[in-house]
Design a protein around this motif. Structure first.
Motif, PDB file in Angstrom:
ATOM      1  N   ARG A   1     -45.029 -17.303 -19.270  1.00 33.88           N
ATOM      2  CA  ARG A   1     -45.040 -16.703 -20.595  1.00 33.88           C
ATOM      3  C   ARG A   1     -43.761 -15.911 -20.790  1.00 33.88           C
ATOM      4  O   ARG A   1     -43.015 -15.665 -19.833  1.00 33.88           O
ATOM      5  CB  ARG A   1     -46.245 -15.782 -20.751  1.00 33.88           C
ATOM      6  CG  ARG A   1     -46.207 -14.552 -19.863  1.00 33.88           C
ATOM      7  CD  ARG A   1     -47.506 -13.823 -19.878  1.00 33.88           C
ATOM      8  NE  ARG A   1     -48.524 -14.642 -19.260  1.00 33.88           N
ATOM      9  CZ  ARG A   1     -49.801 -14.620 -19.621  1.00 33.88           C
ATOM     10  NH1 ARG A   1     -50.199 -13.841 -20.594  1.00 33.88           N
ATOM     11  NH2 ARG A   1     -50.684 -15.378 -19.025  1.00 33.88           N
ATOM     12  N   SER A   2     -43.533 -15.488 -22.021  1.00 33.99           N
ATOM     13  CA  SER A   2     -42.369 -14.656 -22.318  1.00 33.99           C
ATOM     14  C   SER A   2     -42.655 -13.220 -21.888  1.00 33.99           C
ATOM     15  O   SER A   2     -43.629 -12.621 -22.328  1.00 33.99           O
ATOM     16  CB  SER A   2     -42.054 -14.701 -23.817  1.00 33.99           C
ATOM     17  OG  SER A   2     -41.014 -13.805 -24.129  1.00 33.99           O
TER      18      SER A   2
ATOM     19  N   MET B   1     -38.919 -16.537 -19.728  1.00 35.98           N
ATOM     20  CA  MET B   1     -40.178 -17.222 -19.505  1.00 35.98           C
ATOM     21  C   MET B   1     -40.388 -17.359 -17.999  1.00 35.98           C
ATOM     22  O   MET B   1     -39.523 -17.879 -17.287  1.00 35.98           O
ATOM     23  CB  MET B   1     -40.163 -18.608 -20.150  1.00 35.98           C
ATOM     24  CG  MET B   1     -40.089 -18.597 -21.667  1.00 35.98           C
ATOM     25  SD  MET B   1     -41.642 -18.056 -22.418  1.00 35.98           S
ATOM     26  CE  MET B   1     -42.733 -19.366 -21.886  1.00 35.98           C
TER      27      MET B   1
ATOM     28  N   SER C   1     -43.753 -17.097 -14.654  1.00 34.64           N
ATOM     29  CA  SER C   1     -45.098 -16.722 -14.248  1.00 34.64           C
ATOM     30  C   SER C   1     -45.106 -15.242 -13.901  1.00 34.64           C
ATOM     31  O   SER C   1     -44.055 -14.613 -13.725  1.00 34.64           O
ATOM     32  CB  SER C   1     -45.533 -17.546 -13.027  1.00 34.64           C
ATOM     33  OG  SER C   1     -44.747 -17.191 -11.906  1.00 34.64           O
TER      34      SER C   1
ATOM     35  N   ASP D   1     -55.410 -24.856 -19.668  1.00 40.26           N
ATOM     36  CA  ASP D   1     -54.052 -24.480 -20.042  1.00 40.26           C
ATOM     37  C   ASP D   1     -53.269 -25.739 -20.381  1.00 40.26           C
ATOM     38  O   ASP D   1     -52.860 -26.497 -19.498  1.00 40.26           O
ATOM     39  CB  ASP D   1     -53.376 -23.719 -18.907  1.00 40.26           C
ATOM     40  CG  ASP D   1     -54.039 -22.391 -18.628  1.00 40.26           C
ATOM     41  OD1 ASP D   1     -54.609 -21.812 -19.570  1.00 40.26           O
ATOM     42  OD2 ASP D   1     -54.004 -21.938 -17.471  1.00 40.26           O
TER      43      ASP D   1
ATOM     44  N   ASP E   1     -47.755 -23.702 -20.645  1.00 43.17           N
ATOM     45  CA  ASP E   1     -47.660 -22.368 -20.061  1.00 43.17           C
ATOM     46  C   ASP E   1     -48.047 -21.271 -21.042  1.00 43.17           C
ATOM     47  O   ASP E   1     -48.364 -20.155 -20.618  1.00 43.17           O
ATOM     48  CB  ASP E   1     -46.229 -22.111 -19.561  1.00 43.17           C
ATOM     49  CG  ASP E   1     -45.877 -22.989 -18.387  1.00 43.17           C
ATOM     50  OD1 ASP E   1     -46.805 -23.481 -17.711  1.00 43.17           O
ATOM     51  OD2 ASP E   1     -44.670 -23.206 -18.143  1.00 43.17           O
ATOM     52  N   VAL E   2     -48.001 -21.550 -22.341  1.00 40.90           N
ATOM     53  CA  VAL E   2     -48.286 -20.513 -23.330  1.00 40.90           C
ATOM     54  C   VAL E   2     -49.441 -20.870 -24.258  1.00 40.90           C
ATOM     55  O   VAL E   2     -49.748 -20.118 -25.172  1.00 40.90           O
ATOM     56  CB  VAL E   2     -47.034 -20.212 -24.180  1.00 40.90           C
ATOM     57  CG1 VAL E   2     -45.926 -19.627 -23.316  1.00 40.90           C
ATOM     58  CG2 VAL E   2     -46.555 -21.469 -24.913  1.00 40.90           C
TER      59      VAL E   2
ATOM     60  N   TYR F   1     -52.448 -19.018 -28.289  1.00 38.68           N
ATOM     61  CA  TYR F   1     -51.021 -19.169 -27.978  1.00 38.68           C
ATOM     62  C   TYR F   1     -50.397 -17.786 -27.819  1.00 38.68           C
ATOM     63  O   TYR F   1     -50.681 -16.869 -28.595  1.00 38.68           O
ATOM     64  CB  TYR F   1     -50.316 -19.920 -29.106  1.00 38.68           C
ATOM     65  CG  TYR F   1     -48.828 -20.088 -28.919  1.00 38.68           C
ATOM     66  CD1 TYR F   1     -48.318 -21.209 -28.264  1.00 38.68           C
ATOM     67  CD2 TYR F   1     -47.934 -19.145 -29.407  1.00 38.68           C
ATOM     68  CE1 TYR F   1     -46.946 -21.374 -28.091  1.00 38.68           C
ATOM     69  CE2 TYR F   1     -46.562 -19.294 -29.241  1.00 38.68           C
ATOM     70  CZ  TYR F   1     -46.074 -20.412 -28.576  1.00 38.68           C
ATOM     71  OH  TYR F   1     -44.721 -20.566 -28.411  1.00 38.68           O
ATOM     72  N   ASP F   2     -49.534 -17.627 -26.816  1.00 36.12           N
ATOM     73  CA  ASP F   2     -48.886 -16.334 -26.595  1.00 36.12           C
ATOM     74  C   ASP F   2     -47.578 -16.546 -25.843  1.00 36.12           C
ATOM     75  O   ASP F   2     -47.580 -16.913 -24.670  1.00 36.12           O
ATOM     76  CB  ASP F   2     -49.800 -15.405 -25.801  1.00 36.12           C
ATOM     77  CG  ASP F   2     -49.235 -13.997 -25.649  1.00 36.12           C
ATOM     78  OD1 ASP F   2     -48.139 -13.748 -26.179  1.00 36.12           O
ATOM     79  OD2 ASP F   2     -49.888 -13.169 -24.989  1.00 36.12           O
ATOM     80  N   ASP F   3     -46.456 -16.334 -26.541  1.00 38.38           N
ATOM     81  CA  ASP F   3     -45.162 -16.405 -25.871  1.00 38.38           C
ATOM     82  C   ASP F   3     -44.455 -15.058 -25.845  1.00 38.38           C
ATOM     83  O   ASP F   3     -43.261 -14.980 -25.596  1.00 38.38           O
ATOM     84  CB  ASP F   3     -44.267 -17.461 -26.525  1.00 38.38           C
ATOM     85  CG  ASP F   3     -43.804 -17.073 -27.925  1.00 38.38           C
ATOM     86  OD1 ASP F   3     -44.159 -15.962 -28.401  1.00 38.38           O
ATOM     87  OD2 ASP F   3     -43.080 -17.867 -28.559  1.00 38.38           O
TER      88      ASP F   3
ATOM     89  N   ARG G   1     -48.004 -14.599 -31.178  1.00 43.46           N
ATOM     90  CA  ARG G   1     -49.336 -14.810 -30.636  1.00 43.46           C
ATOM     91  C   ARG G   1     -50.229 -15.295 -31.766  1.00 43.46           C
ATOM     92  O   ARG G   1     -50.229 -14.722 -32.849  1.00 43.46           O
ATOM     93  CB  ARG G   1     -49.889 -13.507 -30.047  1.00 43.46           C
ATOM     94  CG  ARG G   1     -51.341 -13.608 -29.590  1.00 43.46           C
ATOM     95  CD  ARG G   1     -51.902 -12.257 -29.205  1.00 43.46           C
ATOM     96  NE  ARG G   1     -51.214 -11.685 -28.061  1.00 43.46           N
ATOM     97  CZ  ARG G   1     -51.477 -10.477 -27.578  1.00 43.46           C
ATOM     98  NH1 ARG G   1     -52.383  -9.722 -28.164  1.00 43.46           N
ATOM     99  NH2 ARG G   1     -50.821 -10.026 -26.534  1.00 43.46           N
TER     100      ARG G   1
END
Length: 815
Positions: free
Chosen positions: A42-43, A84, A86, A418, A421-422, A469-471, A475
């Motif tokens: 994620r960001s 970005m 983990s 998932d 990744d986001v 969704y969340d970067d 969101r």
């Protein structure tokens, strides 16, 4: 703000002694569901600077459990991280060059550790409050990210002091109470989950979700009561309609069981207490394979009523009537496929029963033979029968004394996957079936010719698909919801005549919902959401007298509505966030049939407009967590059940639902959790509430409540609790709970309901944990046996007693 207690201080002290710190609101070992978040890219934006605030920010952004001792980070700086990655990759970058490392602890908690020499020096160091995972907010995974006014109480025995039932947990929450009767829902900000007339028809105003499965109205009244093997209870105050839909105008209640994990674990709890209290709970779980785990649990509890029902002893169902018991049996299977660590399937199957005792007692105005409240006579339709019925030649009328016994079956399948990744996909499938028997206490008694019998059978099935969704900067959540509700009820009464009634109702509900949040400036996020809800309802009704049908009719209703929400969030600092929000709540309209004569009626939707300001903060080096909310709600077109002919032999058969007026409520909630030191934890809550019916007049039926407050809506609720645990194995805990005066429930023919006095109760416990693991605790609820009423018809006619004192011993063993 959460009221979840801190971990047992002895365990926390051991962690601190190693420089590991601890979470202070939830036991580290009691929070599942973090493993996937650690591997999800994620960001993450962590500026260069002091290491402690950087780790706090990382835990909040990633929504994971991060544990460390502030003494281990004191004086250390980090170069930060931006990009970005983990959680583990970002954490490694943040810790680079600091001399600290990390390890994955129990339940995938990330524990930041200092070099060995510093671990010993940190033995007297501070404590860190970790993130609290929540389950009821569809747009947030942790308490810090949620904008809702949410109260949380742990189901684990480390609570301060432990709670045994979900209704007991409400006393620890600001502006939350149990219903006035044992089968009348729960109250959020002065509004009962069943409306201003509990027990009336229509959609609920607040929903109860058990392990993600929405419960029926009867399942809320007589579903799972016990807290054994329950992870936590969450109450969301204020409208939740954008995310939760038609039955969340006043709020929502979520109850989450302890989930399976891939290590051998279990629990045993045995309780004995006054008034014949007997309780036992057993839970066990383990892995079946590398990808399958299970957990099974069971609980049974019973207590004998302390009220006087002596003139009922000859009746067939007397023993069942004076014994309050509940039980739960639950099984769960967790599947995590080898080839995809981001996929999880949780299947839950449970059965609960509940048969509470009556708490109604007669006052001196009940009849000329009633001795008064101090005698605590509950046999109100026995030897102390009202004089009117004695004038008809009756010596008792137990047909009016109802015994309700509920059984609830739940089945749920929760799937998370998932996609990237986001981006996460969630599917929640739920099915709940509740059956409530409602016969009179004399049913089956030889020679009984006056009686009542009946049953409610409610079934609800639902399916929700949701994408999250969340970067970091953007969101959003989008979902599709569908449900089907089928209710059946029948009733027979042999009184002046043999009356039979049957009702069936079907309701379909489909919805599209979503919410999007965008960080348009470094500290500012704007959030907008909406829900499009469509319902269709049909109802049939049949009524017969002495075997001759008097009415058979049907009605139908359809409605569609859009429910908006808008919020602005400002991050004052990494430890303080303020949100400003608007939310529209909704309770659908409907149609019905007056069973006495087949008259068809309709009623409009009920709405609420809520403006709320929420603040969440951390103080005292992250040892004090505070949450506060200010709110103002405007209610319109409230739905009210009205008995149109009180002189009818069965008055309830003449009831209809109408819309009445407008009202206002406003107030505040303040809740805190404070790790004072490694032995003492404090929790507290304060609720302030003002309610008023601005326009509530139904002249046709002689009703006018304009200017009165909401029923069962105390202006102040307060709870202060502590938990102390010394190094020798002893522990002590206590809580003071207060509710100010309030007005009793609305009843037709009563222009101004009685005012119920305020009350203060004290709960306390003291116990010892043995070296081999078990804990023996002596407890007392309502220690000083404070007498208070939750309902009164009067003055001095009939009242419902609140919970009396209970004292006992509880043995807990967990492994």
């Amino acid at each position: 703000m959460s009221l979840i207690p801190f971990p047992a201080p002895s365990a926390r002290a051991a962690l601190v002694a190693l420089g590991l710190g601890s979470t202070a609101l939830v036991p580290l070992w009691a929070l599942p569901g973090i493993a996937q978040a650690q591997s999800l890219a994620r960001s993450i934006q962590i500026p260069a600077g002091p290491l402690g605030p950087a780790l706090t920010s990382l835990g909040r952004q990633a929504g994971v459990q991060l544990s460390f001792a502030p003494t281990a980070t004191a004086g250390r700086m980090t170069a930060g991280f931006s990009g970005m990655a983990s959680v583990e990759a970002a954490l490694a970058a943040v810790l680079a060059g600091t001399g600290l490392s990390y390890q994955i602890g129990p339940d995938n908690v990330i524990v930041v550790t200092a070099p060995l020499g510093e671990e010993i020096a940190a033995a007297t160091g501070g404590l860190y409050l970790g993130s609290v995972v929540i389950y009821g907010d569809r747009s947030a995974a942790t308490l810090e990210d949620s904008r809702a006014s949410v109260a949380i109480v742990s189901g684990q025995p480390v609570d301060a002091p432990a709670v045994q039932t979900r209704t007991q947990s409400f006393a620890r929450m600001a502006n939350v109470q149990a219903g006035d009767w044992t089968t009348s829902g729960f109250v959020i900000r002065g509004v009962n989950s069943e409306g201003f007339v509990p027990g009336a028809a229509g959609a609920p105003l607040a929903s109860f979700y058990l392990d993600g499965v929405q419960q029926t109205t009867e399942g809320t009244r007589l579903g799972q009561r016990g807290m054994f093997d329950v992870e936590q209870v969450e109450v969301y105050r204020g409208p939740q309609s954008t995310m939760s839909g038609r039955a969340a105008l006043a709020g929502a209640l979520y109850m989450r069981s302890v989930r399976p994990d891939f290590t051998r674990s279990g629990a045993v709890q045995v309780t004995v207490g006054t008034n014949g209290r007997r309780q036992i709970g057993v839970a066990f779980g383990n892995r079946l394979s590398e990808s399958l785990a299970y957990r099974i649990s069971a609980e049974y509890s019973e207590v004998q009523s302390d009220l006087d029902f002596s003139s009922y002893q000859h009746l067939a169902r007397y023993d069942d009537f004076v014994t309050g018991d509940y039980s739960t049996v639950r099984g769960q299977i967790l599947w995590q496929p080898f080839d995809n660590e981001g996929t999880e399937v949780l299947v839950t199957l449970s059965r609960s029963t509940d048969s509470p005792t009556s708490n109604d007692i007669a006052g001196p105005g009940w009849s000329s033979t009633a001795p008064g409240y101090d005698a605590r006579r509950g046999d109100i339709w026995g030897a102390i029968l009202p004089d009117y019925y004695r004038g008809l030649g009756l010596t008792e009328l137990p047909a009016f004394q109802e015994l309700r016994e509920g059984e609830v079956f739940n089945f749920g399948v929760e799937i998370t996957h998932d996609i990237t990744d986001v981006l996460r996909f969630t599917s929640m499938t739920g099915l709940s079936r509740s059956v409530t028997d409602r016969g009179s206490i004399n049913l089956g008694t030889p020679g009984a010719f006056l009686y009542t019998d009946g049953q409610f059978t409610y079934v609800t099935g639902s399916q929700e698909f949701r994408f999250n969704y969340d970067d970091g900067d953007l969101r959003w959540v989008a979902g599709l919801y569908a449900s089907r509700l089928h209710n059946e009820s029948w009733r027979e009464s042999m009184l002046l005549s043999f009356d039979q009634s049957e009702t069936a109702m079907d309701l379909e509900n489909y919805a599209l919902f979503g919410e999007i949040g965008y960080r348009f400036a470094p500290a500012w996020t704007i959030i907008a959401g909406g829900r499009f809800d469509w319902i269709r309802q049909s109802e049939t009704s049949h009524y017969a007298v002495n075997g001759v049908a008097t009415t058979t009719s049907t009605s139908s209703y359809a409605d569609a509505v859009f429910l908006p929400s808008l919020a602005l969030q400002y991050e004052v600092s990494p430890n303080h966030t303020i949100s400003f929000g608007y939310q529209q709540g909704y309770r659908p309209g409907g149609s019905g049939v007056r069973s006495s004569d087949g008259f068809q009626f309709t009623y409009d939707q009920e709405t609420a407009h809520n403006i709320e300001v929420t603040w969440r903060g951390r103080l005292l080096d992250d040892r004090l967590r505070i949450g506060a909310s200010l709110f103002h709600q405007d209610w319109r077109n409230q739905q009210v059940e009205v008995v149109t002919d009180p002189t009818h032999p069965v008055p309830r058969s003449t009831s209809i639902i109408v819309n009445a007026g407008r009202s206002t409520s406003y107030g505040a909630e303040l809740e805190m959790a404070w790790a004072v030191n490694d032995s003492l934890d404090l929790v507290g809550s304060l609720g302030l509430l003002h309610t008023r019916f601005d326009d509530f007049a139904l002249g046709t039926w002689g009703i006018d409540y304009s200017g009165l407050p909401f029923p069962n809506a105390p202006e102040r609720t307060l709870s202060l609790g502590f938990r102390w645990q010394g190094g020798s194995g002893w522990h002590a805990a206590g809580a003071i709970n207060h509710a100010s005066s309030s007005m009793s429930r609305l009843e037709q023919g009563v222009p101004v309901p009685m005012t119920l006095d305020g009350y203060t109760t004290v709960d306390a416990e003291i116990g010892y944990t043995f070296r081999d693991g078990p804990t023996l605790t002596a407890y007392a609820t309502n220690l000083f046996d404070t007498e208070y009423f939750t309902y009164e018809a009067g003055p001095g006619v009939l009242a419902t007693l609140g919970a009396r004192r209970e004292m006992g011993l509880r043995l807990d063993y967990r492994f």
